[in-house]
Design an enzyme around this catalytic site. Sequence first.
Site, PDB file in Angstrom:
ATOM      1  N   LYS A  26      48.837  52.732  73.990  1.00 58.26           N
ATOM      2  CA  LYS A  26      47.901  52.994  72.896  1.00 58.26           C
ATOM      3  C   LYS A  26      46.489  52.824  73.437  1.00 58.26           C
ATOM      4  O   LYS A  26      46.119  51.747  73.929  1.00 58.26           O
ATOM      5  CB  LYS A  26      48.161  52.002  71.748  1.00 58.26           C
ATOM      6  N   ASP A 120      48.049  48.114  59.753  1.00 58.49           N
ATOM      7  CA  ASP A 120      48.344  49.550  59.674  1.00 58.49           C
ATOM      8  C   ASP A 120      49.816  49.780  59.333  1.00 58.49           C
ATOM      9  O   ASP A 120      50.484  50.625  59.931  1.00 58.49           O
ATOM     10  CB  ASP A 120      47.992  50.208  61.010  1.00 58.49           C
TER      11      ASP A 120
END
Length: 250
Positions: A26, A120
């Site tokens: 990521k 998230d």
Amino acid sequence: MNARLGPDDTGWLYTAEGHVGPCRVKVLASAVTAAPEARARFHREAETLRGLRHPGIVRVLAVGEERGHCWYALEPVMAPDLETRLNRLNALPCQEVERLALRLLDALGAAHDVGLVHGDVRPQNILLAKDGAMLTNFGLSLVPPGAHAYQAPEQRQWGRAVPQSDLHALGHVLHEALTGGLPGTQPLPHGVPRHLRRLLKSLLAEAIQDRPDSASSARRLLTQRAPLGLLAVGIAALLALVMFLLLRAA
């Protein structure tokens, strides 16, 4: 980096091969960590996440920064995400949703206990592995406000998530798993057990103070049934009534 898998609200996800072996990386957008305090927060939180071991959380293998981009490497879990499953089936059985809730509450509790928030929580960040659901792609405290419909009111307003924000987002996820739609668009179907309805009502409260104060408290809402003492009293009362009726009929 081998291949770019796609973007999200904080950056991009890639497949990669590094010194830790095959992984997914990521890479956060430079705008997300442009401020020195944001970069410092990322490194602090990502290193804490790297040390976290829980079967319901995808492991972070490495953390770094290169050319102004902060990144972390994740173990390569080969499993579909919940969003894909819901797109195919629309909704899941109550028992499966209850198992999903228990697993994710355990995982969130482990993260919250070490001072982390996911930030998230949504279907595309929940992998349905063979051994149970796994949270991935932690946004930490860097997901921009208003990024998606699962965010809690305070996250949209303040731009920062707290543990109760994760719980609120999980309420949205569980409602969608039961109905195929978000709260306000699809009502809960008949047959949803009372304890599961009780959990959803609590998680989806608008005000933080009306939600469970922790993931473990939320888990108790789901696992609590009628107290044994009350059940015993009810059975005793029923037996007494039966005996009374039998005596009257004699």
